[in-house]
Design an enzyme around this catalytic site. Structure first.
Site, short mmCIF file in Angstrom:
data_model
loop_
_atom_site.label_atom_id
_atom_site.label_comp_id
_atom_site.label_asym_id
_atom_site.label_seq_id
_atom_site.Cartn_x
_atom_site.Cartn_y
_atom_site.Cartn_z
N GLU A 287 -12.63 -30.22 5.04
CA GLU A 287 -12.23 -30.05 6.44
C GLU A 287 -13.44 -30.18 7.38
O GLU A 287 -13.28 -30.57 8.53
CB GLU A 287 -11.56 -28.68 6.60
CG GLU A 287 -10.67 -28.53 7.81
CD GLU A 287 -9.69 -27.35 7.67
OE1 GLU A 287 -8.65 -27.50 7.00
OE2 GLU A 287 -9.95 -26.28 8.23
N LYS A 422 1.52 -31.12 12.37
CA LYS A 422 2.19 -30.05 13.11
C LYS A 422 2.97 -30.61 14.29
O LYS A 422 4.13 -30.23 14.50
CB LYS A 422 1.16 -29.05 13.63
CG LYS A 422 0.47 -28.22 12.56
CD LYS A 422 -0.22 -27.03 13.22
CE LYS A 422 -1.48 -26.62 12.50
NZ LYS A 422 -2.25 -25.64 13.27
#
EC number: 5.3.1.9
Lengths: 445, 445
Positions: A287, A422
């Site tokens: 990440e 999302k």
């Protein structure tokens, strides 16, 4: 004071010492940027000074909360996703019995929820929770992240049904933003015990905040030792020379290997308890560095198990991988290989040896084999598997990750790509506020 | 008859249909080579016809053995490494309750050993086994593989100490070579119940032999349905046209993507029970294709969990990855998202929906996001998570792997690289017969 060690010797057939030391000045500069907060993503470097800033009072408060939970519950459900559970799970599993759920233990069992959206997972979890005394540690900055919010709605309802609203309040701890967001509002309304997620520490660097520390304390591990280990590595790292500085050397070596086309890093352990250290590490590095179409791809293996699975690939597949091994110098328990007078299995040459002596020769033999096969090897050694050295390990990886991300010239503290799924999900679910996006995405289907 | 489905549509922006169909004739030819045993590694293609060759009698014998164990034990320890445990673990975990060890169950708990050389693992396992009625299923062709041999020595001794030699004999099942090797000799000497590991089925293709089937039956799952599913996929695959043939299409598409520089394949699931299907798949593909300095690097993720870990990398890291998603059309249990009058978490727009409906929109949203981000997507759909469709899935992956390996022009049935670490380890441990190698390797240290 003994520290965890990094050995890059077995990478030096693939990159020269000069190619590693080329990053000496740069990595020192980046270390200072991290300390002073002058680099990319400097809003999120609160973790750098964290170990030395946690007060005895904070730790006592966490331990007191853990103890008060322990008196009431048999199971703690940690609700959180990504950095909100991976650190706690990594440390808890590293320090737990391998057969935790089958072994008698005075501390509550820690389970995890809100880290997926599996209907069967939640159903089966609730079946278990109907029969036990449980509590909840809900971890979310906003309180509206879909996965943990669904789990918390369901488990809060179940807990209140099981024990009533009054007692439920005593068993729920919220770790959330200091002043804003849905979970903060709810916690104040319901008078939950709370801890704060600082604005300047991102999820994947949060294991040494209450996010990691509370669930670790509930599981019965010594959070003071863990923090002391992190402090020890912090103090050591800011002072040590480059060639004795594991964080800087690790950052430099992996970037030197990456520049030579080694685009996959495999984190290997020889102790299954470290499996979830690998999962935590994959988030930390993947990440932090996987952006702008670059970054080393992080993978992990448990050895020797996976020598009989990924081992063939590591030995002879595409030559774009390097391996970082975490080794524990000394095991915590003792098992000797017994003599057998029949010796059909021809193991008597090992009789009287510790199992770990065989493990160590497997590790050394594997290192030599992989290096011969064209896989550079880095090796991290912990003297023992305990809270202190895990604290050192966690801080080492975090610091190295910040420096490594700066060498790669990315912001190691953002994660812009996580929003993409999302937004699509909200559009598909017709979340209020996503009307335009809903229309657009449905035209694509 | 409904089958599992493969959808390659979302890869076709990255490779053309023509580039996939280029492999049509070749993949059909390879399928025939596998059936006739005329290709590379043809000594090890016994698994191809296996589902249709297992007799009712064989399955009844396995079930009877499982039932007789069940009457005697609370815990079965499966001792084996690599293909000797990954298939059973994958199927058992896929079909078990997510919280198996905490849920009441009439079937024995299945634990695993001999898949690592961790001293603490063995110590803690033996602590558990001292307190329960346990049995052993030891799986090794030779009986001398180091990891399982050490575990079996220790656990056999413990079991005999716990219950005596007579009763121990009734609780140990050996799965080994038909006539030779240390474990065969011991089994005959001790009069253990045995099953045969065929000469023509390698470890990673052995899940539908007693190696996989016995531990699956002991855990209480329906091995007849599992085999029926595999048969169904076998029958379908030999007859179906290329564009409706999941095994051939999967083999062709992944090779087309590999030719375009997509060197990493990530197997993704949206149900944590499939985690170990990923581990089994990594051995199957990694060990079959990772040789001669080529092959796709296999990795796996559990979603949506790992969207908050590896998700950033998948979305924006190096663009050399593609993703294969396993999706379950319908969950086995029902949980609805409750209404909450406060709605602080703003989830009321989901109230009344099944949790799985949200999961499916997360999956679809992720697919679109990843494709937009440059990650080709393949999608495998199982109508339900049960024995039958798992049987289809396992056979599908095996057949596709054989074809895919042939397209890559490697022998998908050997694993020469796995020997390298073993030889070094034996030399380092001064195993009798390795005197020369011992001298040589010590000069290197």
């Amino acid at each position: 004071m003994e520290h965890i060690k990094l050995d890059i010797e077995k990478s030096l057939g693939f990159v020269t010492k000069k190619e590693v030391f080329k990053f000496e000045e740069e990595s020192k500069k980046h270390l200072i940027s991290l300390q002073k907060g002058t680099g990319k993503g400097n809003d999120y470097v609160g973790w750098v000074e964290l170990p030395s800033q946690i007060s005895e009072k904070d730790l006592n408060d966490l331990e007191a909360t853990a103890n008060s939970l322990k008196e009431r519950i048999e199971v703690l459900v940690v609700i959180g996703i990504g950095g909100s559970y991976l650190g706690a799970k990594a440390v808890n599993d590293a320090l737990a019995n391998n057969f935790d759920h089958l072994s008698p233990n005075e501390n509550p069992i820690v389970l995890y929820a809100g880290q997926n959206i599996s209907e069967d997972y939640l159903f089966e979890l609730m079946q278990v929770l109907k029969e036990v005394e449980f509590g909840i540690c809900v971890i979310s900055k906003s309180g509206t992240t879909t996965e943990p919010a669904i789990a918390f709605r369901l488990l809060k309802e179940l807990l209140e049904k099981n024990v009533g609203k009054e007692e439920a309040r005593e068993r729920i701890v919220a770790i959330t933003d200091e002043s804003k967001g849905a979970l903060r509002s709810l916690a104040e309304q319901e008078n939950y015990k709370t801890f704060v997620i600082s604005d300047n520490v991102g999820g994947r660097y949060s294991v040494l905040t209450p996010v990691g520390l509370l669930p670790i304390a509930v599981a019965g591990h010594n959070i003071k030792e863990l923090v002391k280990g992190a402090q020890s590595m912090q103090n050591y790292s800011v002072a040590a020379a480059f060639d004795e500085n594991p964080a800087l050397l690790y950052a430099a070596t992996r970037n030197a290997l990456y520049a030579k086309g080694k685009g996959i890093e495999i984190l290997a352990n020889y102790n299954p308890k470290l499996h979830n250290i690998g999962e935590w590490w994959k988030q930390l590095y993947g990440e932090s560095e996987g952006k702008e179409n670059k970054g080393i791809f992080p993978a992990s293996v448990d050895l020797t198990s996976d020598l009989h699975s990924m081992g063939q690939y590591i030995q002879e597949g595409q030559r774009n991988i390097f391996e970082t091994v975490i080794s524990i110098a000394q095991s915590n328990h003792s098992v000797l290989i017994p003599e057998d007078k029949n010796n059909l299995d021809k193991l008597n040459y090992l009789a009287g040896k510790h199992v770990d002596q065989v493990n160590k020769m497997a590790e050394l033999g594997t290192q030599l084999a992989h290096v011969d096969g064209g896989v550079p090897n880095l090796r991290i050694e912990l003297p023992r598997l305990n809270e202190f050295y895990l604290g050192e390990l966690l801080y080492f990886f975090e610091l190295a990750c910040g420096v490594s991300g700066y060498i790669l010239d990315v912001n190691p503290f953002d994660q812009p790509g996580v929003e993409a799924y999302k937004s699509n999900m909200f559009a598909l679910l017709e979340k209020p506020g996503f009307e335009e996006a809903s229309k657009k995405i449905k035209e694509r289907l």
